[in-house]
Design a protein around this motif. Structure first.
Motif, PDB file in Angstrom:
ATOM      1  N   GLU A  16       0.509  -0.927   0.112  1.00  0.00           N
ATOM      2  CA  GLU A  16       0.065  -0.085   0.018  1.00  0.00           C
ATOM      3  C   GLU A  16       0.736   1.092  -0.081  1.00  0.00           C
ATOM      4  N   ASN A  17       2.218   0.964   0.258  1.00  0.00           N
ATOM      5  CA  ASN A  17       2.939   2.339  -0.394  1.00  0.00           C
ATOM      6  C   ASN A  17       2.772   3.164  -1.536  1.00  0.00           C
ATOM      7  N   ALA A  18       3.033   4.674  -1.577  1.00  0.00           N
ATOM      8  CA  ALA A  18       2.703   5.318  -2.619  1.00  0.00           C
ATOM      9  C   ALA A  18       4.084   4.739  -3.063  1.00  0.00           C
ATOM     10  N   PHE A  19       5.065   4.306  -3.421  1.00  0.00           N
ATOM     11  CA  PHE A  19       5.725   4.146  -4.113  1.00  0.00           C
ATOM     12  C   PHE A  19       4.967   3.211  -5.191  1.00  0.00           C
ATOM     13  N   ARG A  20       3.799   2.059  -4.837  1.00  0.00           N
ATOM     14  CA  ARG A  20       4.183   0.915  -5.924  1.00  0.00           C
ATOM     15  C   ARG A  20       2.407   1.770  -6.526  1.00  0.00           C
ATOM     16  N   GLN A  21       2.323   3.054  -6.609  1.00  0.00           N
ATOM     17  CA  GLN A  21       1.608   4.161  -7.494  1.00  0.00           C
ATOM     18  C   GLN A  21       2.211   4.207  -8.627  1.00  0.00           C
ATOM     19  N   HIS A  22       3.402   4.186  -8.905  1.00  0.00           N
ATOM     20  CA  HIS A  22       4.695   5.162  -9.692  1.00  0.00           C
ATOM     21  C   HIS A  22       5.377   3.424 -10.288  1.00  0.00           C
ATOM     22  N   GLY A  23       5.572   2.546  -9.441  1.00  0.00           N
ATOM     23  CA  GLY A  23       7.016   1.078  -9.310  1.00  0.00           C
ATOM     24  C   GLY A  23       7.006   0.300  -9.370  1.00  0.00           C
ATOM     25  N   GLU A  24       7.312  -0.683  -9.434  1.00  0.00           N
ATOM     26  CA  GLU A  24       7.766  -2.079  -8.841  1.00  0.00           C
ATOM     27  C   GLU A  24       8.864  -2.847  -8.489  1.00  0.00           C
ATOM     28  N   LEU A  25       8.541  -3.907  -7.564  1.00  0.00           N
ATOM     29  CA  LEU A  25      10.026  -4.155  -6.917  1.00  0.00           C
ATOM     30  C   LEU A  25       9.342  -5.577  -6.447  1.00  0.00           C
ATOM     31  N   GLN A  26      10.902  -6.059  -6.068  1.00  0.00           N
ATOM     32  CA  GLN A  26      11.193  -7.286  -5.625  1.00  0.00           C
ATOM     33  C   GLN A  26      11.619  -7.359  -4.786  1.00  0.00           C
ATOM     34  N   GLN A  27      11.241  -7.428  -3.643  1.00  0.00           N
ATOM     35  CA  GLN A  27      12.175  -7.867  -2.763  1.00  0.00           C
ATOM     36  C   GLN A  27      13.308  -9.702  -2.506  1.00  0.00           C
ATOM     37  N   PHE A  28      14.484  -9.958  -2.296  1.00  0.00           N
ATOM     38  CA  PHE A  28      15.345 -11.191  -2.138  1.00  0.00           C
ATOM     39  C   PHE A  28      15.355 -11.790  -0.739  1.00  0.00           C
ATOM     40  N   ILE A  29      15.900 -12.491   0.095  1.00  0.00           N
ATOM     41  CA  ILE A  29      17.243 -12.805   0.390  1.00  0.00           C
ATOM     42  C   ILE A  29      17.553 -14.161   0.577  1.00  0.00           C
ATOM     43  N   ALA A  30      18.904 -14.266   1.171  1.00  0.00           N
ATOM     44  CA  ALA A  30      20.056 -15.191   0.787  1.00  0.00           C
ATOM     45  C   ALA A  30      19.723 -15.835   1.735  1.00  0.00           C
ATOM     46  N   LEU A  31      19.423 -17.108   1.878  1.00  0.00           N
ATOM     47  CA  LEU A  31      19.773 -18.653   3.272  1.00  0.00           C
ATOM     48  C   LEU A  31      20.628 -19.126   3.387  1.00  0.00           C
TER      49      LEU A  31
END
Length: 379
Positions: free
Chosen positions: A51-66
């Motif tokens: 719901e962050n305002a960034f999503r109105q003008h951007g896309e993202l993907q988080q990654f983790i190393a395990l």
């Protein structure tokens, strides 16, 4: 998406459990680093929320190393900020929120996971670190790791620049932070500049920190910064709503004595943004602001003895009226005012290519003592 290498894996964050692990990573990376100041966990989660305002003008993907046993080893976010693409006219992605244990293979795998996601989204190059926007945390620190960071300045382990350069990334731009000792008087020309500015019709006053007056000052600051910084390297436009949200987070930290504002005919035309270094307090809160954190906050803020100046801004047409020099004079005078605790201040960061600002800062006695770097890579 899953990348398996040696005895660890890099995976895309896709569950609540993954998101909690993502937030845990810095506490593992910095557990033995006395200079690190934990960010508020809730603030990072909010920045990455759907719901962050960034999503109105951007896309993202988080990654983790395990590790094989599920121990967190690192994290990264790949993102596309369409405002940056519009500003620069090229398909450039970004990476941010990078944290990693001291293992090059883990770092390389995280960076490659971000790059691959950006390739799949038709990006032709990548820049970072940028936590979604340059208005958030960005840049890698490349020297002076013996010093703790002040509030609103980046900090990272010394091996991050080494790892990213070993992985084939190149310098995009450097930025500097300047040290201002407050025990040395300013050159008299700064006081003279203040008097010249006053005679030319410029008025000066402190930031108003309460209610509607604070809101109005912040709206005017937003308009001013949007004009003044639009052509800066890697500048990313943000809405007034986004700016105001950050301003309200800093409202209780503001010290009007070190936050002078310049006006002409009732219009804000410049300001010096001085803030007490609340990192001295925040490092004791461990990223939480519960009732115990509030008690710690009230106790440790008495130890603040330094300040930070993230921004000095003036409309270009008022530089000949000595407004930037006058703001420096007033900001420094406020810092040494009787009863104030400040012994020194940091100013910046300032891009190495910003010659006018650098000359002004150096003329006022500022000395470069920390360097930060933005990296780029073709995809």
């Amino acid at each position: 998406m899953l990348t398996q290498t040696r005895n660890f894996q890099v995976k895309a964050v896709s569950s609540d459990k993954d998101r909690e692990i993502f937030l845990d990573v810095p506490h593992i990376v910095y557990k033995n680093d006395a200079n690190w100041v934990p960010p508020f966990r809730s603030s990072i989660a909010k920045q990455l929320a759907s719901e962050n305002a960034f999503r109105q003008h951007g896309e993202l993907q988080q990654f983790i190393a395990l590790s094989e046993t599920g121990k967190p080893l690192g994290r990264i976010v790949a993102a596309i900020n369409h405002r940056l693409i519009e500003s620069e006219g090229k398909t450039i992605g970004i990476f941010g929120y990078f944290e990693c244990i001291e293992d090059f293979e883990v770092a390389q795998a995280l960076l490659e996971a971000a790059c691959q996601w950006l390739r799949e989204h038709n990006m032709e190059s990548v820049r970072g670190p940028i936590d979604l926007s340059t208005h958030n945390r960005c840049l890698f620190q490349v020297d002076r790791f013996d010093l703790p960071p002040m509030i609103m300045t980046p900090y990272n382990p010394s091996y991050y620049p080494e790892f990213i350069e070993k992985a084939g990334w190149e310098k995009g731009n450097d930025a500097y932070i300047y040290n201002f000792p407050l025990d040395k008087p300013l050159d008299p020309k700064f006081e003279k500049a203040y008097r010249i500015a006053c005679k030319s019709g410029i008025t000066f006053r402190p930031l108003r920190t309460k209610g509607e007056e604070f809101e109005q000052d912040c709206q005017n600051m937003y308009n001013l910064m949007s004009k003044a910084f639009a052509k800066n390297y890697s500048y990313i436009y943000r809405t007034q709503e986004e700016f105001m949200a950050q301003a309200r987070e800093l409202q209780q930290m503001a010290d009007p004595d070190v936050f002078p504002i310049a006006e002409h005919n009732g219009e804000m035309i410049g300001f010096w943004m001085g803030l007490p270094d609340y990192n001295i307090v925040l490092k004791h809160l461990n990223g939480k602001f519960d009732w115990w954190g509030m008690i710690k906050f009230l106790w440790y803020r008495r130890q603040i003895d330094q300040g930070v100046v993230p921004v000095i801004v003036s409309l270009p047409e008022y530089r000949r009226k000595m407004v930037p020099l006058a703001l420096i004079y007033l900001g420094m005078q406020g810092g040494i005012k009787k009863g104030k605790p400040y012994k020194r201040a940091e100013l910046g960061w300032v891009w190495e290519t910003n010659s006018p600002s650098r000359k002004l800062i150096e003329a006022s006695g500022g000395k470069i003592y920390k360097t930060y770097r933005m990296y780029e890579k073709a995809l």
